[in-house]
Design a protein around this motif. Structure first.
Motif, PDB file in Angstrom:
ATOM      1  N   THR A   1      -0.553  18.563  -7.407  1.00 14.91           N
ATOM      2  CA  THR A   1       0.336  17.671  -8.254  1.00 14.91           C
ATOM      3  C   THR A   1       1.367  18.567  -8.660  1.00 14.91           C
ATOM      4  OG1 THR A   1      -1.828  16.876  -9.487  1.00 14.91           O
ATOM      5  CG2 THR A   1       0.271  16.185 -10.329  1.00 14.91           C
TER       6      THR A   1
ATOM      7  N   LYS B   1       3.525  18.824  -5.596  1.00 11.92           N
ATOM      8  CA  LYS B   1       4.313  17.687  -5.121  1.00 11.92           C
ATOM      9  C   LYS B   1       5.290  17.198  -6.153  1.00 11.92           C
ATOM     10  CE  LYS B   1       3.867  13.520  -2.408  1.00 11.92           C
ATOM     11  NZ  LYS B   1       3.315  12.627  -1.681  1.00 11.92           N
ATOM     12  N   TYR B   2       4.933  17.303  -7.395  1.00 13.17           N
ATOM     13  CA  TYR B   2       5.634  16.512  -8.124  1.00 13.17           C
ATOM     14  C   TYR B   2       6.290  17.577  -9.285  1.00 13.17           C
ATOM     15  CZ  TYR B   2       3.588  12.505  -6.575  1.00 13.17           C
ATOM     16  OH  TYR B   2       3.171  11.572  -5.736  1.00 13.17           O
TER      17      TYR B   2
ATOM     18  N   SER C   1       0.960  12.355 -13.612  1.00 12.03           N
ATOM     19  CA  SER C   1       1.109  12.427 -12.407  1.00 12.03           C
ATOM     20  C   SER C   1       0.136  12.630 -11.340  1.00 12.03           C
ATOM     21  CB  SER C   1       2.415  13.238 -11.991  1.00 12.03           C
ATOM     22  OG  SER C   1       3.496  13.088 -12.646  1.00 12.03           O
TER      23      SER C   1
ATOM     24  N   LYS D   1      -0.837   9.947  -9.071  1.00  7.43           N
ATOM     25  CA  LYS D   1       0.017   9.680  -7.750  1.00  7.43           C
ATOM     26  C   LYS D   1      -0.700  10.602  -6.575  1.00  7.43           C
ATOM     27  CE  LYS D   1       4.356   9.503 -10.371  1.00  7.43           C
ATOM     28  NZ  LYS D   1       5.430  10.133 -10.640  1.00  7.43           N
ATOM     29  N   ILE D   2      -1.596  11.379  -6.706  1.00  9.38           N
ATOM     30  CA  ILE D   2      -2.003  12.107  -5.568  1.00  9.38           C
ATOM     31  C   ILE D   2      -3.217  11.311  -4.775  1.00  9.38           C
ATOM     32  CG2 ILE D   2      -3.579  14.151  -4.796  1.00  9.38           C
ATOM     33  CD1 ILE D   2      -0.930  14.916  -5.356  1.00  9.38           C
ATOM     34  N   THR D   3      -3.883  10.660  -5.603  1.00 10.82           N
ATOM     35  CA  THR D   3      -4.886   9.698  -5.183  1.00 10.82           C
ATOM     36  C   THR D   3      -4.368   8.246  -4.623  1.00 10.82           C
ATOM     37  OG1 THR D   3      -6.435  10.685  -6.783  1.00 10.82           O
ATOM     38  CG2 THR D   3      -7.208   8.652  -5.404  1.00 10.82           C
ATOM     39  N   GLU D   4      -3.283   7.981  -5.287  1.00 12.71           N
ATOM     40  CA  GLU D   4      -2.571   6.659  -5.070  1.00 12.71           C
ATOM     41  C   GLU D   4      -2.011   6.796  -3.626  1.00 12.71           C
ATOM     42  OE1 GLU D   4      -0.859   4.999  -9.411  1.00 12.71           O
ATOM     43  OE2 GLU D   4       0.613   6.322  -8.229  1.00 12.71           O
ATOM     44  N   ASP D   5      -1.198   7.990  -3.353  1.00 11.22           N
ATOM     45  CA  ASP D   5      -0.736   8.404  -2.188  1.00 11.22           C
ATOM     46  C   ASP D   5      -1.749   8.264  -1.101  1.00 11.22           C
ATOM     47  OD1 ASP D   5       1.810   8.787  -3.182  1.00 11.22           O
ATOM     48  OD2 ASP D   5       1.709  10.772  -2.692  1.00 11.22           O
ATOM     49  N   TRP D   6      -2.725   9.053  -1.222  1.00  9.71           N
ATOM     50  CA  TRP D   6      -3.896   9.069  -0.276  1.00  9.71           C
ATOM     51  C   TRP D   6      -4.406   7.551   0.179  1.00  9.71           C
ATOM     52  CZ3 TRP D   6      -6.702  13.463  -3.152  1.00  9.71           C
ATOM     53  CH2 TRP D   6      -6.121  14.762  -2.638  1.00  9.71           C
TER      54      TRP D   6
ATOM     55  N   GLY E   1      -3.001   4.745  -0.667  1.00  5.40           N
ATOM     56  CA  GLY E   1      -1.854   3.533  -0.354  1.00  5.40           C
ATOM     57  C   GLY E   1      -1.719   2.452  -1.179  1.00  5.40           C
TER      58      GLY E   1
ATOM     59  N   GLU F   1      -0.823   1.666  -5.655  1.00  2.70           N
ATOM     60  CA  GLU F   1      -0.286   2.079  -6.958  1.00  2.70           C
ATOM     61  C   GLU F   1      -0.970   1.350  -8.125  1.00  2.70           C
ATOM     62  OE1 GLU F   1       3.985   1.768  -7.134  1.00  2.70           O
ATOM     63  OE2 GLU F   1       4.189   3.680  -6.444  1.00  2.70           O
TER      64      GLU F   1
END
Ligand code: NAD
Length: 294
Positions: A267, A270-271, A279, A282-287, A289, A291
């Motif tokens: 985190t 990246k952020y 935030s 958002k790491i798991t959200e990115d993986w 796909g 939100e």
């Protein structure tokens, strides 16, 4: 005894905590390396000083609210060398037991008492005076400190030994970060399956999965997409690193904690360190796909 208090580090927590002392009628002399923080402190009624040594020469109790162990060490050394009226230093930062022990020893040689008093409750708690204050330091001199800490919130006296309260705080912040990491995975899974995130949170919060992330951080900062909980990723990463390093030095392996540390490392990379620590999701959200938003 001087009736003047000192405050070194007037950042997000220090600004709010020094304001509570000012609002209670104390004269407070403060400093910060950031001019904007000093200007805001003066606007609240505080008196600016050039640096920590200048603060220590005017106050009998000096509070520290600083970002890292090396800075706490430097400031404690400057206060130890300043002379003047200071009798006690109270560190409200989260910087771990090692620097607390070193600072307590350096100040003790000058007859200055060290109290570590890390706090929990975030900016809201600092603003409203509802922080949990974990305190360790000499019991014999605690009465005056306890009166002042009443401005900040509820006190938990942990013991005489320097650094004990810091251990309690690091353990708490590890739990808070772990709750955010695992709740993120659970929320992302539910949303990807098609469950409304509000309904999922309601279920968790009425069931055995509830925790500080599901009850507070997700509804306040993740679902609205504001990411404004008020705690920086860099600070949470620092706390978890300190916790694991101190635990390892004590012979306590933290295997689950090491995973939390790496999610915070990701985190942070990246952020950025000044992103809000919510935030993490958002790491798991990115993986995955998806939100998690209201
Ligand atoms: P912050 O970065 O907003 O504030 C730190 C301040 O210290 C900054 O204004 C910085 O300019 C100042 N500073 C740095 N070096 C200095 C020096 N040598 N002399 C004087 N000032 C100096 O951070 P914050 O969020 O206010 O956190 C402060 C401490 O409180 C940290 O240890 C953090 O872990 C802890 N804490 C933060 C929260 C939170 O929700 N933000 C909650 C509990 C505990």
């Amino acid at each position: 005894m001087s009736d003047t208090l000192g405050f070194v580090g007037l950042g997000r927590m220090g600004a709010l905590m020094s304001k509570r002392l000012l609002d209670a009628g104390h004269r407070v002399v403060g400093c910060d390396v950031t001019p904007e923080a000093v200007a805001a402190f003066e606007a609240n009624g505080g008196t600016a000083a050039a640096d920590a040594a200048a603060v220590a020469r005017q106050a009998d109790v000096v509070f520290l609210s600083l970002p890292s162990p090396p800075i706490v060490g430097e400031v404690a050394a400057a206060i130890a060398g300043a002379g003047g009226t200071v009798r006690s230093v109270v560190d409200v930062s989260t910087t771990g037991p090692s620097v607390a022990k070193r600072a307590a020893a350096a100040l003790g040689e000058q007859g200055i008492h060290w109290f570590d008093c890390p706090v929990s409750g975030g900016l809201k708690g600092a603003r409203e005076g509802t922080l949990a204050c974990m305190v360790s330091g000499p019991k014999a001199d605690y009465e005056r400190i306890d009166e002042l800490l009443a401005c900040f919130g509820k006190r938990f006296y942990v013991g005489d030994g320097a650094g004990l309260a810091q251990v309690a705080k690091l353990a708490n912040n590890m739990l808070a970060a772990a709750a955010m990491v695992v709740s993120s995975e659970a929320m992302v899974m539910g949303v990807k399956a098609g469950i409304d995130p509000h309904v999922l949170l309601d279920i968790f919060n009425a069931s055995t999965g509830r925790n500080s992330a599901t009850e507070d951080k997700f509804p306040r900062s993740v679902l609205p997409g504001t990411f404004d909980f008020g705690f920086h990723t860099g600070l949470s990463y620092k706390d978890v690193r300190l916790c694991i390093d101190e635990a390892e030095a004590m012979g306590v392996p933290m295997i689950a904690g090491a995973v939390v540390r790496q999610i915070l490392a990701a985190t942070n990379a990246k952020y950025g360190p000044t992103s809000d620590f919510t935030s993490i999701v958002k790491i798991t959200e990115d993986w995955a796909g998806v939100e998690v938003r209201g």
